[in-house]
Design a protein around this motif. Structure first.
Motif: not given
Length: 194
Positions: A70-74, A81-82, A117-120
């Motif tokens: 899946i895409p990164y949430e960012s 804001e993570p 911001g990397v591993y949500p």
């Protein structure tokens, strides 16, 4: 009210997670999709790194339904804001430029500012934190043939099994996850590996 997921372990104990759809909506959708499709059921926990995290899988659970990214949430939600990754959080694993795993989640045993911001963070443990600390101390053996260098992999000697994951959606419906198109998948997802 947020949905919850209960991991029932082979020793009869449970870990209850509050899912956080406002913090990581697509990641939560992906976890729910996987749980409702039985991806996690009867799976042996694959990776324990004492003092750091307990990773449920690095093999996409040896399940074809789990082998998607899946895409990164960012990328999907730059306005969100993570959350900080602190002890007791639940995060989704990732594969750098390939994207996030759709299903491989881990529990943090310490504060991990490097994850933000990397591993949500998509959940937090609300019951059963003592089970995480029990798992942290089980006897493990190192896996030395992992296809990525500089990754510590310790597998429990005596299997620790997730018997089932029960999800309570609190009466709400959740969308199917947005998946990345088929592409190169992580090396450790190959069924012939191990």
């Amino acid at each position: 009210m947020n949905p919850t997921a209960t991991l029932v372990l082979n020793n009869g104990k449970s870990i209850v997670i509050e899912l956080l759809p406002e913090a990581a909506p697509n990641t939560v959708n992906s976890f729910i999709f996987a749980a409702l499709n039985g991806v996690y059921n009867q799976h042996a926990i694959e990776r324990i790194v004492s003092g750091n995290w307990i990773d449920m899988s690095y093999s996409a659970f040896h399940n074809e339904k789990a082998k998607y990214l899946i895409p990164y949430e960012s990328q999907l939600h730059p306005e969100i804001e993570p959350l900080p990754s602190i002890a007791g959080c639940v995060c989704m694993g990732g594969y750098d430029e390939l994207g996030l795993s759709g299903c491989e989640f881990f529990f943090t045993l310490r504060d991990c500012p490097e994850h933000r911001g990397v591993y949500p963070v998509f959940g937090r443990v609300i019951e059963g934190i003592d089970e995480l600390y029990r798992l942290e101390k089980v006897k493990t053996k190192p896996i030395t043939d992992f296809p990525y260098k500089n990754v510590e992999i310790n597998e429990p000697i005596q299997p620790e099994i997730i018997r089932k994951v029960e999800v309570d959606l609190k009466g709400f419906k959740y969308d199917r996850p947005i998946k990345l198109p088929s592409q190169v998948l992580p090396k450790c997802w190959a069924m012939e590996y191990r």
